[in-house]
Design an enzyme around this catalytic site. Structure first.
Site, PDB file in Angstrom:
ATOM      1  N   GLU A  93       0.839  -1.206   0.000  1.00 46.20           N
ATOM      2  CA  GLU A  93       0.000   0.000   0.000  1.00 46.20           C
ATOM      3  C   GLU A  93       0.877   1.260   0.000  1.00 46.20           C
ATOM      4  O   GLU A  93       0.587   2.241  -0.674  1.00 46.20           O
ATOM      5  CB  GLU A  93      -0.941  -0.023   1.207  1.00 46.20           C
ATOM      6  CG  GLU A  93      -1.988  -1.136   1.061  1.00 46.20           C
ATOM      7  CD  GLU A  93      -2.914  -1.248   2.254  1.00 46.20           C
ATOM      8  OE1 GLU A  93      -2.393  -1.426   3.374  1.00 46.20           O
ATOM      9  OE2 GLU A  93      -4.132  -1.159   2.073  1.00 46.20           O
TER      10      GLU A  93
ATOM     11  N   GLU B  28      -3.933  -9.684   3.864  1.00 48.41           N
ATOM     12  CA  GLU B  28      -4.827  -9.336   4.979  1.00 48.41           C
ATOM     13  C   GLU B  28      -5.987 -10.307   5.160  1.00 48.41           C
ATOM     14  O   GLU B  28      -6.439 -10.541   6.280  1.00 48.41           O
ATOM     15  CB  GLU B  28      -5.383  -7.919   4.797  1.00 48.41           C
ATOM     16  CG  GLU B  28      -4.376  -6.814   5.012  1.00 48.41           C
ATOM     17  CD  GLU B  28      -3.453  -6.545   3.833  1.00 48.41           C
ATOM     18  OE1 GLU B  28      -3.504  -7.298   2.836  1.00 48.41           O
ATOM     19  OE2 GLU B  28      -2.680  -5.584   3.913  1.00 48.41           O
TER      20      GLU B  28
END
Ligand code: NAD
Length: 699
Positions: free
Chosen positions: A105, A125
């Site tokens: 990210e 995740e």
């Protein structure tokens, strides 16, 4: 320092420096912000390169921080990402090794990205019951397209950088470096090339859509639904990626944020995060420091080529470690080798192994009938019959022939490792290595620490477990170690449920709906009902007061040992594994009930689940207090990898914590007052009582 700053001519180089994986904990984020401010203020710096120290760019957020205030402490990851995106000087991510989760990210907020080939790229995740919560669901589809990005987010698996870089139209990587060694030079040169280019390219400004729009996302949801009944994260990943196709980037980010927060608060995510941390903690042994020098293990010997010995051997061959197999008779060796070959050939048939790999593995295998041939092996694992006299003789031989310093391990499931060690002049070299059946498949390895086992032996076998891709948990010496000692109470309680009114299939169905890979009766049929029978016979001598349901013995007396005899708690058709409810077993249960004067009652799924899980938990509380297990999390890992406990429940201890130990203790009291209950069974372990009374948890 958690981020280093250097000026290379007119390019500022920021190096994340938080070993081992440059995790983005508070200090690293703060240091990165500081370095970024310095680069922006530095008039000689025309462009900025961010890279990672050591072997990886960045492994992502620091998950240990997740449930602490530090996770939100400014600068949080959003603040860092916004600052990178808004930098007036071009920022380039120079990526190597691994880029995962928050690290990816972060890289997506940079203006440019260059990676070494072979970099592992992942958004993992979902494995923690979450979704990428720092813009990942919004930016990844913009650089890889909706489908590729959604697949990565849903699988959580790593994809090599070169595969992603080869996708048509991708803009995740503008360049791949020629090699890992040249990454930095190439990144600095790239930064100089783009130093003056304006406007700065932003991922958020790229378009994002799918040609089928809504229909595609509905299709994805329909595909996921059957396998994600107990897992909210995957469907929310779809929702978040769909939000990326909306007109407004900010609105998409807000949707991602709210879905992320919702997932953070689910028991499933708490359970999965607990297991992630517990699995890493399980490798740590308080009195064996991390730097302990390991004994080299370059070759292994295995005694006994039966069910376990042949499976254990495969683990080492798969890892490229040569194995010598010893038996008493050539025929036994042939049988063992045939079993191994059959297992490998099944893998070839499924496309999981090549014939060349099989040949390579079998070439690492030697067989012998003579102990002298094993003398130079670094580790020997005994997997002969479960009989103390047989084991004593084997260890006597090993003590006679093995070179000094060789590790002598036993795969015993019930015998006293200290007594086995005492059969040698070198008890410090003896350890239990309790593999689970099938040993080439099951991920759990209980490492049994004898009273005299040397710290370096423990450290060596823990490291070796990793090499052969097992998850090792240390257990002290006791009957059944951690896993089987608990399962005995679970199976006893399952028997009582039959006495009181359940059928085996009702119990199994309730436990499977709870999430267990297999209910207790199907599991017993797979393992062999004769194992429990032998244990009960032993208990009748050692502990005659211990109550069992008489049905288990009745089933064994009928020769119904399980799948291997074509009949157990269920009936089986030849060559098939489908469990068919058995009229014969139902009749045997009725006979037992009448003899006990029990009128069967209807027992609901919740009572079944709670009685069986709390039976595990209460025994585990004893195990923890006695120091047989070092941590509650270790017990959860044993049940996850050895007994098919559902990951989204976090293991029996975590599950009990989630319910609250006071409620657990109260339910146990209720079960004890049941007319046919064995009150001794529900006597709460002192640790459980204390924790319940003080509002505390195991984990
Ligand atoms: P098995 O009967 O399939 O194999 C035992 C093998 O040992 C046989 O091939 C036998 O010929 C050989 N053997 C016996 N005495 C020997 C000796 N003196 N020297 C050399 N070889 C000898 O048994 P198994 O199921 O593989 O179990 C082996 C060990 O593993 C036992 O201690 C058992 O408790 C333990 N264990 C079994 C399981 C399981 O599910 N089967 C699981 C974990 C641990």
């Amino acid at each position: 320092m958690h981020a280093d700053y250097q000026l290379h001519g007119d390019v500022a180089l920021i190096t994340l420096n938080n070993p081992p994986v440059n995790g983005l904990g508070y200090e690293t984020r703060a240091a990165l912000m500081g370095a970024l401010a310095k680069a922006l203020a530095d008039t000689s710096a025309k462009a900025i390169v961010i890279t990672g120290a050591g072997k990886v760019f960045c492994g992502g957020a620091d998950i240990r921080e997740f449930d602490t205030p530090a996770a939100f402490q400014e600068p949080n990851l959003h603040t860092v990402i916004t600052a990178l995106e808004q930098s007036v000087k071009p920022v380039l991510a120079a990526i190597h090794g691994t880029v995962m989760g928050g690290g990816l990210e972060l890289a997506l907020a940079c203006h440019y990205r260059i990676a070494t080939p072979g970099t592992q790229v992942a958004m993992p995740e979902v494995k923690l019951g979450l979704l990428p919560g720092a813009g990942g669901t919004q930016r990844l589809p913009r650089v890889l397209g909706v489908e590729v990005a959604l697949n990565m987010i849903l699988s959580g698996e790593a994809v090599p950088s070169e595969r992603l870089a080869a996708l048509p139209g991708q803009s995740l990587f503008q360049r791949l470096s020629a090699s890992a060694d040249s990454l930095l030079d190439e990144a600095l040169a790239f930064a100089r090339d783009v130093a003056a280019a304006r406007p700065l390219p932003l991922v958020r400004a790229r378009p994002c859509s799918h040609p089928q729009g809504e229909a595609y996302f509905q299709f994805a949801r329909n595909m996921l639904r059957p396998s994600t009944q107990n897992l909210p994260a995957p469907l929310h990943c779809v929702d978040a990626v769909q939000a990326a196709t909306g007109p407004d980037f900010g609105a998409g980010l807000a949707t991602e944020r709210s879905l992320f927060e919702r997932l953070m608060a689910t028991p499933q995510s708490r359970a999965l995060r607990h297991l992630f941390v517990a699995e890493r903690a399980a490798t740590k042994i308080a009195d064996v420091p991390p730097g302990t020098a390991l004994r080299p293990v370059a070759s292994v010997a295995i005694i006994g080529a039966g069910t376990m010995g042949s499976g254990i051997a495969m683990n080492f061959l798969n890892a490229g470690i040569p194995v010598q197999l010893l038996e008493r008779q050539p025929e036994a060796l042939e049988r063992g080798i045939a079993t191994m070959r059959r297992n490998y050939e099944a893998q070839i048939a499924k496309g999981k192994l090549t014939p060349e790999a099989l040949a390579q593995r079998m070439a690492l295998l030697r067989t012998t009938l003579r102990y002298e041939d094993l003398a130079q092996a670094d580790l020997v694992i005994e997997a002969v019959f479960e009989d103390m006299d047989v084991k004593a003789a084997v260890f006597g031989e090993l003590d006679r022939v093995m070179k000094p310093g060789a590790i002598l391990a036993s795969n015993t499931s019930t015998l006293d490792v200290n007594r086995i060690a005492a059969c040698t002049q070198r008890p410090q070299d003896v350890v239990g290595l309790h593999f689970f059946s099938p040993a080439n498949v099951m991920q759990l390895l209980e490492v049994v620490r004898g009273g005299k086992t040397a710290p370096d032996v423990l450290a060596t076998v823990m490291a070796l477990a990793k090499r052969i891709r097992k998850t090792a948990v240390v257990s002290g010496v006791c009957d059944g170690f951690i896993g089987n000692r608990m399962v005995e109470q679970y199976l006893r309680q399952a028997g009582f449920l039959l006495d009181e009114g359940c059928s085996p299939q009702q119990v199994d169905k309730a436990m499977e709906a709870f999430g267990m890979a297999m209910g207790p009766f199907r599991m017993s049929d797979l393992a062999g009902n004769d194992i429990g029978w032998a244990i009960r016979e032993r208990r009748a001598i050692e502990n005659p007061g211990m109550r069992y349901s008489p049905t288990a013995d009745a089933v064994c007396e009928m020769g119904r040992f399980g799948q291997k005899t074509g009949a157990g708690w269920y009936d089986y058709q030849p060559g098939k594994r489908d469990a068919i409810p058995s009229a014969e077993v139902a009749a045997a249960i009725d006979v037992v009930r009448s003899a006990m004067g029990i009128t069967p009652r209807k027992i609901g799924a919740q009572e079944i689940v709670q009685r069986l899980v709390f039976a595990l938990v209460n025994e585990a509380a004893h195990i923890l207090e006695e120091g047989i297990a070092m941590r509650a999390g270790d017990i959860d890992i044993v049940y996850l990898y050895g007994y098919g406990f559902p990951a989204f429940r976090g293991g029996p201890m975590r599950y009990a914590d989630e319910l609250g130990l006071f409620s657990v203790a109260q339910a146990m009291q209720r079960f004890a007052s049941n007319p046919h209950a064995d009150p001794a069974f529900w006597q709460p372990a002192p640790l459980l009582s204390r924790l319940a009374a003080s509002g505390k948890t195991f984990n």
